[in-house]
Design a protein around this motif. Structure first.
Motif, mmCIF file in Angstrom:
data_model
loop_
_atom_site.group_PDB
_atom_site.id
_atom_site.type_symbol
_atom_site.label_atom_id
_atom_site.label_comp_id
_atom_site.label_asym_id
_atom_site.label_seq_id
_atom_site.Cartn_x
_atom_site.Cartn_y
_atom_site.Cartn_z
ATOM 1 N N ILE A 53 0.880 -1.166 0.000
ATOM 2 C CA ILE A 53 0.000 0.000 0.000
ATOM 3 C C ILE A 53 0.918 1.218 0.000
ATOM 4 O O ILE A 53 1.705 1.402 0.936
ATOM 5 N N THR A 54 0.855 2.010 -1.046
ATOM 6 C CA THR A 54 1.703 3.199 -1.125
ATOM 7 C C THR A 54 0.868 4.427 -1.470
ATOM 8 O O THR A 54 -0.250 4.318 -1.971
ATOM 9 N N VAL A 55 1.450 5.586 -1.194
ATOM 10 C CA VAL A 55 0.814 6.862 -1.530
ATOM 11 C C VAL A 55 1.523 7.432 -2.751
ATOM 12 O O VAL A 55 2.748 7.293 -2.890
ATOM 13 N N PRO A 92 -4.077 9.722 3.340
ATOM 14 C CA PRO A 92 -5.272 9.112 3.945
ATOM 15 C C PRO A 92 -4.922 7.928 4.847
ATOM 16 O O PRO A 92 -5.016 6.769 4.448
ATOM 17 N N ALA A 93 -4.521 8.228 6.087
ATOM 18 C CA ALA A 93 -4.051 7.198 7.014
ATOM 19 C C ALA A 93 -5.098 6.119 7.256
ATOM 20 O O ALA A 93 -4.773 4.923 7.336
ATOM 21 N N ASP A 94 -6.373 6.518 7.369
ATOM 22 C CA ASP A 94 -7.429 5.538 7.645
ATOM 23 C C ASP A 94 -7.558 4.533 6.508
ATOM 24 O O ASP A 94 -7.655 3.320 6.734
ATOM 25 N N ARG A 95 -7.533 5.034 5.289
ATOM 26 C CA ARG A 95 -7.656 4.136 4.131
ATOM 27 C C ARG A 95 -6.429 3.224 3.994
ATOM 28 O O ARG A 95 -6.555 2.045 3.652
ATOM 29 N N ARG A 135 -2.196 1.943 -4.749
ATOM 30 C CA ARG A 135 -1.545 3.258 -4.679
ATOM 31 C C ARG A 135 -2.642 4.288 -4.485
ATOM 32 O O ARG A 135 -3.524 4.441 -5.334
ATOM 33 N N VAL A 136 -2.608 5.009 -3.366
ATOM 34 C CA VAL A 136 -3.671 5.959 -3.046
ATOM 35 C C VAL A 136 -3.196 7.391 -3.273
ATOM 36 O O VAL A 136 -2.007 7.695 -3.171
ATOM 37 N N ASP A 137 -4.144 8.259 -3.592
ATOM 38 C CA ASP A 137 -3.819 9.660 -3.866
ATOM 39 C C ASP A 137 -3.866 10.491 -2.587
ATOM 40 O O ASP A 137 -4.762 10.313 -1.754
#
Length: 333
Positions: free
Chosen positions: A155-157, A288-291, A315-317
């Motif tokens: 899981i990356t940003v 987005p720490a929760d996600r 990969r989250v924005d």
């Protein structure tokens, strides 16, 4: 008198077999029935014997988390979210804070039969861990890993987008003299944020006021801002690699009577808790720490129960959060 599984079955109106399946995390139980069992357990304050459950499932019921620091509210949020998801499935989270991988003996959480899975949060020497976990066939998930070749279960940003958004925000406010203070070069996120920042400047035909590297600490921001002040040469805006660096710079400016954002605009990164507590409230890039926490826990649980058979990554924005520390260029001059 101690509450038993039979009491839970009676209270929920379901069979002991169904209650047992819920306790063991079986996916064959209807969600409606699972909720009835959980409600009965809560009302009766029933706490199943962890050792007995582990023996029945052939598992430890423990998930290991290896991280580099606990002095970070962004990490705290991730851990809290993970803990909630895992607890719902009957898992306990065992946390280890360590800076370096133990190459000779292997990390104690990775040793035989201690955990059912491992989550690595922003690891620095991830290769050593991955080799050992694969050798022992331990399911794992990485968060904020440093090497793209290890993205298989991660899981990356999108830190490039974050750096780009920070610079774009300052440019749209009319700033043309923008400095960037970045954290340790050990982290992939450091380079990605800087690359995004530089690309946004290039698109606008701008050169950075200065690029400074250091640690993700307030001291870097404070020391650099003091140097600018003493040289009587200030940027119009600062993009700090994290919120602590930003706050360090703001403290130095305020000590010298330099107004933020009227004379120098400052934007941080992470949206740490402190960003919305100090004045001026800090404009920042929120991760987005929760996600992140939820996605990591769910991915690991799927690896453990065998439903995630192919390599997967998310990969989250990040998100721009505009507060008080940024304003239009020349507003107070």
């Amino acid at each position: 008198m101690k509450v038993s599984i039979f009491d839970v079955a009676k209270k929920s109106g379901l069979s002991v077999v169904t209650v047992s399946r819920v306790l063991n995390g079986a996916g064959t139980v209807r969600e409606k029935n699972r909720q009835r069992v959980l409600a009965a357990m809560k009302e009766l304050d029933y706490r199943p014997n962890a050792a007995a459950r582990s023996l029945a499932r052939g598992k430890t019921g423990i998930i290991g988390l290896i991280m580099t620091t606990m002095q970070d509210t962004f990490f705290d949020e991730i851990v809290n979210q993970m803990n909630g998801v895992l607890a719902e499935q009957g898992y306990f989270l065992a946390v280890s804070v360590t800076k370096h991988a133990d190459v000779e003996d292997g990390h104690y959480l990775i040793q035989e039969d201690r955990v059912d899975g491992i989550i690595l949060l922003s690891p620095i020497e991830e290769d050593h861990y991955i080799i050992e976990m694969k050798r022992r066939n331990i399911p794992y998930v990485l968060i904020d890993n440093q090497k793209p070749e290890n993205d298989a279960y991660s899981i990356t940003v999108d830190n490039y987008k974050g750096g780009y958004a920070a610079a774009k925000h300052l440019i749209e406010l009319g700033h043309t003299s923008i400095a960037h203070l970045s954290g340790s070069e050990l982290f992939r996120s450091t380079k990605e944020r800087r690359n995004g920042f530089l690309d946004a400047l290039r698109e606008a035909g701008l050169e950075p006021f200065e690029l400074v590297s250091g640690n993700y600490e307030a001291e870097l921001g404070y020391r650099t801002a003091r140097r600018w002040i003493e040289a009587n040469r200030l940027p119009g805006a600062v993009f700090a690699g994290d919120d602590y660096i930003a706050i360090g710079a703001i403290n130095a400016f305020m000590e010298a009577g330099i107004r933020v954002p009227d004379e120098v605009a400052v934007i941080g990164y992470d949206d740490q808790q402190i960003a919305s507590l100090l004045r001026p409230l800090l404009t920042t890039i929120r991760q987005p720490a929760d996600r992140i926490g939820q996605a990591a826990a769910e991915m690991l649980l799927k690896r453990i129960d065998g439903t995630l058979k192919r390599a997967s990554s998310l990969r989250v924005d990040p998100e721009l959060v505009i507060r008080q520390s940024t304003g239009r260029a020349g507003h107070g001059r």
